[in-house]
Design a protein around this motif. Structure first.
Motif, PDB file in Angstrom:
ATOM      1  N   LEU A 163       6.839  13.525   3.599  1.00  0.00           N
ATOM      2  CA  LEU A 163       5.381  13.812   4.195  1.00  0.00           C
ATOM      3  C   LEU A 163       5.396  13.207   5.369  1.00  0.00           C
ATOM      4  O   LEU A 163       4.768  12.005   5.436  1.00  0.00           O
TER       5      LEU A 163
ATOM      6  N   GLN B 214       0.562  -1.399   0.218  1.00  0.00           N
ATOM      7  CA  GLN B 214      -0.667   0.351  -0.059  1.00  0.00           C
ATOM      8  C   GLN B 214       0.668   1.502   0.020  1.00  0.00           C
ATOM      9  O   GLN B 214       0.098   1.772  -0.371  1.00  0.00           O
ATOM     10  N   GLY B 215       2.045   1.070   0.515  1.00  0.00           N
ATOM     11  CA  GLY B 215       3.274   2.754   0.450  1.00  0.00           C
ATOM     12  C   GLY B 215       4.517   1.791   0.650  1.00  0.00           C
ATOM     13  O   GLY B 215       4.461   0.598   0.885  1.00  0.00           O
ATOM     14  N   GLU B 216       5.313   2.426  -0.299  1.00  0.00           N
ATOM     15  CA  GLU B 216       6.599   1.331   0.061  1.00  0.00           C
ATOM     16  C   GLU B 216       7.464   1.644   1.258  1.00  0.00           C
ATOM     17  O   GLU B 216       7.236   2.721   1.925  1.00  0.00           O
TER      18      GLU B 216
ATOM     19  N   TRP C 211       2.877   5.229   7.077  1.00  0.00           N
ATOM     20  CA  TRP C 211       2.197   5.059   7.168  1.00  0.00           C
ATOM     21  C   TRP C 211       1.387   5.907   8.413  1.00  0.00           C
ATOM     22  O   TRP C 211       1.340   6.289   9.106  1.00  0.00           O
ATOM     23  N   LEU C 212      -0.008   5.929   8.162  1.00  0.00           N
ATOM     24  CA  LEU C 212      -0.649   6.420   9.313  1.00  0.00           C
ATOM     25  C   LEU C 212      -2.322   5.421   9.277  1.00  0.00           C
ATOM     26  O   LEU C 212      -2.898   5.827   8.214  1.00  0.00           O
TER      27      LEU C 212
ATOM     28  N   SER D  58      -6.807   4.474   6.097  1.00  0.00           N
ATOM     29  CA  SER D  58      -5.341   3.641   6.346  1.00  0.00           C
ATOM     30  C   SER D  58      -4.892   4.957   5.475  1.00  0.00           C
ATOM     31  O   SER D  58      -5.544   4.683   4.002  1.00  0.00           O
ATOM     32  N   GLU D  59      -3.561   5.478   5.503  1.00  0.00           N
ATOM     33  CA  GLU D  59      -2.937   6.742   4.270  1.00  0.00           C
ATOM     34  C   GLU D  59      -1.421   5.849   4.230  1.00  0.00           C
ATOM     35  O   GLU D  59      -1.094   5.635   4.985  1.00  0.00           O
ATOM     36  N   THR D  60      -1.237   6.217   3.263  1.00  0.00           N
ATOM     37  CA  THR D  60       0.080   5.923   3.264  1.00  0.00           C
ATOM     38  C   THR D  60       0.870   7.149   2.543  1.00  0.00           C
ATOM     39  O   THR D  60       0.690   7.822   1.650  1.00  0.00           O
ATOM     40  N   LEU D  61       2.064   7.531   3.069  1.00  0.00           N
ATOM     41  CA  LEU D  61       2.457   8.862   3.483  1.00  0.00           C
ATOM     42  C   LEU D  61       3.759   8.674   2.152  1.00  0.00           C
ATOM     43  O   LEU D  61       5.178   8.147   2.981  1.00  0.00           O
ATOM     44  N   ARG D  62       4.160   9.585   1.616  1.00  0.00           N
ATOM     45  CA  ARG D  62       5.721   9.323   0.519  1.00  0.00           C
ATOM     46  C   ARG D  62       7.014  10.201   1.605  1.00  0.00           C
ATOM     47  O   ARG D  62       6.340  10.905   2.256  1.00  0.00           O
ATOM     48  N   PRO D  63       7.777   9.285   1.579  1.00  0.00           N
ATOM     49  CA  PRO D  63       9.181  10.247   1.663  1.00  0.00           C
ATOM     50  C   PRO D  63       9.254  11.545   2.269  1.00  0.00           C
ATOM     51  O   PRO D  63       8.640  12.010   1.103  1.00  0.00           O
TER      52      PRO D  63
END
Ligand SMILES: [Zn+2]
Ligand SMILES: [Zn+2]
Ligand SMILES: [Zn+2]
Lengths: 625, 625, 625
Positions: free
Chosen positions: A527, A423-425, A539-540, A520-525
């Protein structure tokens, strides 16, 4: 703890064997691992066995007082065997054959090869199973090395269909469990299920998870065939296999259940270079290895081995003695590291540390891999360190078991799920476990790494870094413990077939956590949300429920929730965030917290306490207070 | 403008359908899109149709007052169909089959599958074509998604040869047009032309361009079969298809010519993450999307739809309501963004915004894709925003058409050419169009995006950012307009078969531009020429002719030429350079220029003016002055 | 030195040919290279030859006074030929066919194609071999371009087995030499040896080295067939082939042994962009090329050509005249560079510089590749520079041979070995040679690049940057010279079959060096040892022996050892380290050292001295002092 070495008599002229054996014994070694790649010498032609040389080698080693761990040679079937059944070769995910010319050139699902593997195992065990010099067996070598667990062959496809039929009973049950109605993926029979590779876009994650489970089961089944033969033909000997580092291709809890001792191959510098560490870490620890690499695996595999009921029996079956040949860059260890790594294994309860290998072989794929001896038979730098530590072991042989502080709960399917659906790297359950482990170790704590169904007694702090599938009773067991508990993101977020649970994550853990994850959400480096000395990264999750916000960002984002003894980390467990949460929980647990400097680690055993200085290659040992 | 939602009754128990329908209507939705992935439920066995469930679903939705947009399920043929004709599967450029297990597993050139697609379309249209609840049709789903337009199968090869024979008439004409004498690539018959993949080094760009055109034509042909059936069996209903973002695999002008309404699927956060934006932009707009992503596609697809003669009819058939599952990182939108994106669509003239999807499905590939409802049936954050905007639409329903300011001329073959022959990294015609669009929008201007053969009346500023192939009459039409004109690099640089025109670029535009391009070069990042507040980057052309230098670098390099009303941008149109040129031309055109802050955008319609604050998730609406 | 041009009459209407020929002559050109891609025009149908056009073209060029270099068209067999024997196509390492549609679509091991190549060579040579206008031949074109030397076809596999049988005599010898006992890779016959691709992990490096040698030999054998025909049918004409830049796919010493003149194709800007240079270098020299690219290859290929006994005869058969089409970015050269590159070739002893190409062709793959003329027949910028340098050549025609200063020893197998087993990223023997060359050139020195068996007479400084396999007599020859010697890492580290020598590296060079290498390690970027103005980077060896430490890092690490006249560089030869060592050795050798500014280079010939200012595009020529 014993010391040993990996030795390949077939690489050297026969006249060298007695002298080699003598030098090993003089060095303080008492175990020698041999034979695991020697099929072409044992059976040079189909059905014609040449035992002479191996008889000689085993006798000479035995005569020098060494106990022999004999490997079944099934990782390297000879060319004549492959030519007799070319479809024993695995296919990779792109459909390409993975042919002869190196090693591990077989598909775990190929019936014909499994029979051949049984045949050669039987032959070797028949001959040496009751030899007094043989004290143990290693099955095959590094199952899964070079990404060999998954095969996309016809044999694998057919076996997968049978496996699915057994697991699901009816195709309707499978369709329902996987949600195959989505995108009209419904099958009318198990024969309509294909392997999950070469699809237009990603296959159903439930499909992948089933294939990962199947592939793991095939390894366990392949191994069990050998174990059964060895138990019958070589009674009283320990049966082992050598696992690898940061490797999750099969479920080591399942494999270990069939073994007496779980071994692993420890290459701290190679692992540092090749895995997820930051460039800064790769530089800082280039010559020592990150200080938690070896320890993490010691604790992980001790936990895997504990599945048989007792305190887990485990060993280091290969230990890096100098530069290796297989990482992107291959530096030499700092002086002292070979000794330090050996003592780290001792402190964690290893039965054996076996160096890989006796003498550097000047030919073929691993010619640049150091040994205890140089190719010219002189001592390599590691030799003197082994000499030293062999002497020291006389005094420190019995450090006692580790004092129970904290536990981490980890499962292999957890890592499969985060690999299938990151879901996110960078969102990996294994990595969450490693970073949680690092945070605990930085506090000077002992850590056990447990399977989700392992007993939780005696731990004052339990961390569940990322466990999407939780056993039905885990919540109860955590609730009935007196421990401080930290639960990380995605835990309880899936049922056994990769579906989000009806009541939302964390599913069965909801009451314990005091909330449900509604987003749930994922955040790029780059952010991130700012906290007080820590950040929310990667991840949040947003929670609803009765838990209280414990760590709140400047912008109101809640990084950590608290519900009595239970904390929920709603962001990715890494860096200062997990360090902060672990620090608070450990303090609440009344644990002896003590934030250690970057390169220092401690292991407190019942009788001895070890302090490791990774950046200096030093160890100090004292009586436990 | 109407609001709607994408709904999959087949994912949920039948008892939920009436309540879902009622909640949709209460929320203010009047359209519901269904059915596009349901083939395995409509025809579970070859020839056996199960209409009951779909009858029920359609009736319940209709009874709640919703107009139904029904999808043909041809993007997801069931497994039994694929097994009956395995060669319907596309091959990728590496020759690998792209098999069953996700979606879009078919080759557009396969006659057998096209017939099957016609058969199922006819069956569905027969049953529901005249149902009162059915107000529109969507053909298939997202043609080209997952890179599926190009197939390298035998079916594609044979169809390509026929297509070439029709286009060129004789093989000599093809050889001549492509310059096949170069490297002895001359064919003696169309049967000697292969597909352009798997060549030793790059194939002839003319070969690739023909294959791109052919592949696009195959999509249009495939779609037309369905359109013809739907028109015959479902009179009076709008026929649509849902296009994607930053996607140019087929010519949307051609496809739109067969449709009543061109739809598109708007995922601003996913597109930001996955496309050419800089890391800085990806961070700054992570939660809002770059402020021109949605608007650019609204204007692009309105222009594509305008090909049928009238002002183009277009809709947003899918709209991101929260985090998605398919980008590298998947953050949640800022509060207010779902409303903002809805109003941006309104301001650009959409007929419909349909949110994707009603309720998050807890299984299969898109289980991490948010909906208006959570998997547990509670409201997700987007729900309340839709509720608010549905109410607001009562007041703002009729903003009037956009006031005509500027136009951008863009063609799909332009992008194909720059993909086939970028000559320097990052030189994409689509991206040149996007950056020009951004520069115009930053000035507060309305922008229409036109096909090269679209009427140019009424625009005071026309930008041709990068149009290698120009229609014969474009120069005349630009000359006879009263507009300010900006022409960008590579325009007029190729004939229809990818040859440099005899008189050099810009070919037929040379008189207009007042010069010819005698040298083209590309510049690596960091290699630039300094101007006054702007730089020459990436691409640079030298011109000879009568035009005057307008923007000159410190070192004498000429970035922009001027010939009366016409400017020629001799460098890549991006950053401050295109901003500067657009600012000058807009001022010369007497347009109301007003450089807006980074995150603000404006849309001026006849009756209402909208101001969008992307970085704050806010919108203000006022009567147009 | 002569000037020439590459010309493709088949691309242009016949009426243009006489005028083209006349303009060439007027420009000062005396050579024209033609025909190498024209098979489809020479033999449009199997067996039907069309000579008329080529007769005409040759006659017209000859009449204008130009000497013709005729290419055999075997790099571009026509489609009808490929269709007659589809298995002539090479397979890539992934097993994919590399089909028709560009060029070089053949496997060097395919007997049928080799016969066809002989047939067309014979046909062309029959017709023009004794034509007065024909002064030379080029075989094929750029062997190995687009990575075409290695093929993994059945033809290649069978030929490889024969080649192995010849080399090793018995399979036991092969098993022993390769160390196949390791991992049970032992074969029972040559038929059990497969190609080294598609193995599970890396194949035996000895296996790869044999395959690299075999593949090189197949090129030489393919070429020799043509050479033999041309020698027989076209007596007195020079036979050449055009090598490439930074290309080591085959052994150029071997190929050159069959040729009269070794040509190469010089594209300084393209090579800069596509090879190992740092980003800083790529920016700084974007428009000039790194100042050692062209010179390095001039000296390298002169050395390759010298294998026939005489001072090597060599030419530049293609010379970049402006932007090319094939690099990642394709800038225009600085004004003056085309002249500068021409004079650099003169200074190094070229017989010919031939510009590529006469006129830019507006179609097909290289339409963006500049020529001396633009597609509209006007002069491109290079034209005037050629005009100038053609005039200047009258005065500077005879600069005399280069004064002997330093020599670098390089072999192709050295580079193969470091490619097969880099052990650390960026450790390439070719690159070590280039960086050593650069260090010598920065000191203002002339450099010859020699094969390991070339005479060493007359050099005051000899550098062996990285030569794993050393000829038996090299140590003696170095010892008996009076030169200063610098030996770099990995030299003497392997026997001919990739085994570490019994006495450890540097094997036969140990006495010369005064030490043995007991440990090798590689260092990631950022991991270095500090010296005084230089650093140890990338690679580090520890020595034992009598040599003295000359360069010692702050931490005691020894970077350079000295044993009388011989220095051993124990770290990777690059940057300030190799510059420092070269500076000391050159001073000790009494060479005229003079550290030049970054962009300046010097070439001292017997009669003339050239100073090149790369960053300014300038050259000054003076009489040698
Ligand atoms: Zn391994
Ligand atoms: Zn899509
Ligand atoms: Zn080339």
């Amino acid at each position: 703890m014993r010391l040993g070495v990996c030795y390949y008599p077939e690489h050297w002229p026969q006249h060298m064997w007695p002298r080699d054996a003598k030098r090993m014994a003089e060095l303080g070694l008492s175990r020698v691992r041999i034979g695991e790649f020697a099929w072409s010498r044992i059976e040079p032609e189909p059905g014609r066995f040449d035992w002479d040389w191996l008889d000689q080698a085993i006798d000479k080693l035995h005569e020098a007082g060494l106990g022999i761990i004999l490997g079944t040679p099934t990782a390297t079937p000879p060319k004549w065997l492959v030519d007799r059944m070319p479809d024993m070769i695995a296919l990779d995910a792109q459909g390409r054959p993975r042919g002869f010319g190196s090693r591990r050139h077989y598909c775990f699902s190929h019936d014909g090869y499994r029979e051949e593997a049984a045949r050669i195992t039987r032959a070797v065990a028949d001959r040496y199973g009751r030899h007094k010099g043989v004290v143990g067996w290693q099955t095959d070598n590094e199952y899964g090395c070079h990404d060999t667990v998954q095969s996309f062959s016809t044999a694998a496809r057919d076996a997968f269909r049978s496996w699915l039929a057994e697991r699901y009973g009816s195709i309707d049950a499978l369709n329902e469990a996987w949600g195959n109605v989505f995108w009209s993926m419904e099958a009318r029979s198990f024969e309509e299920i294909e392997l999950p590779n070469l699809t237009v876009t990603e296959a159903n994650p439930a499909h992948w998870l089933a294939f990962r489970r199947f592939s793991s089961d095939q390894v366990v089944r392949f191994n069990r065939v050998q174990v059964d033969i060895l138990r019958a033909l070589s009674p009283g000997r320990d049966i082992m296999h050598n696992a690898m580092g940061f490797y999750t291709g099969y479920d080591h809890h399942d494999l270990a259940a069939d073994l007496d001792v779980l071994g692993w191959d420890s290459y701290p510098l190679g692992f540092l270079e090749m895995f997820r560490f930051s460039d800064e870490e790769k530089l800082a620890f280039a010559r020592s290895g990150h200080p938690d690499i070896a320890a993490f695996h010691h604790d992980l595999y001790r936990g895997c081995a504990a599945g048989r009921g007792a305190e887990g029996r485990w060993s280091v079956l290969e230990q890096q003695p100098g530069p290796v040949n297989w990482a992107r860059h291959n530096p030499a260890p700092l002086p002292g590291m070979v000794r330090l790594w050996t003592l780290e294994a001792l402190a964690h309860g290893a039965e054996l540390v076996s160096y890989f290998r006796w003498r550097q072989f000047p030919k073929a794929q691993e010619q640049m891999h150091a040994g205890l001896l140089r190719p010219d038979d002189a001592s390599a730098p590691a030799f003197a360190e082994v000499e030293q530590v062999a002497t020291e072991l006389d005094a420190w042989a019995e450090p006692g078991p580790g004092v129970k502080h904290a536990a981490i709960v980890f499962s292999y399917p957890a890592e499969w799920m985060t690999q299938i659906q990151p879901q996110g790297e960078g969102c990996s359950a294994l990595w969450a476990a490693f970073r949680s482990y690092e945070a605990l170790r930085r506090q000077g704590l002992n850590v056990d790494i447990l399977a989700p169904d392992a007993p939780l007694d005696g731990y004052r702090l339990i961390v569940v870094p990322c466990l999407p599938i939780v056993p039905d009773d885990l919540a109860d067991r955590l609730a009935s413990s007196a421990s401080q508990v930290i639960i990380g993101p995605r835990s309880g977020s899936r049922d056994a077939d990769f579906a989000i649970p009806e009541g939302l994550p964390p599913g069965p853990l909801a009451d314990l956590v005091g909330g449900r994850v509604v987003l749930s959400e994922t955040l790029r480096p780059g952010l991130f949300h700012n906290g007080a000395g820590w950040n929310v990264t990667r991840w949040l999750e947003r929670l609803e429920g009765d838990a209280e916000a414990e760590l709140v960002c400047d912008d109101g984002t809640i990084a950590c929730w608290r519900n009595g003894r239970v904390r929920y980390c709603a962001a990715w467990p890494e860096g200062q965030l997990i360090q902060t949460i672990v620090g608070r929980a450990a303090a609440d647990a009344g644990l002896p917290v003590d934030l250690l400097p970057e390169g220092r680690r401690r292991r407190t055993c019942e009788r001895l306490t070890f302090e490791f200085e990774y950046l200096a290659g030093g160890v100090s040992v004292s009586a436990t207070a």
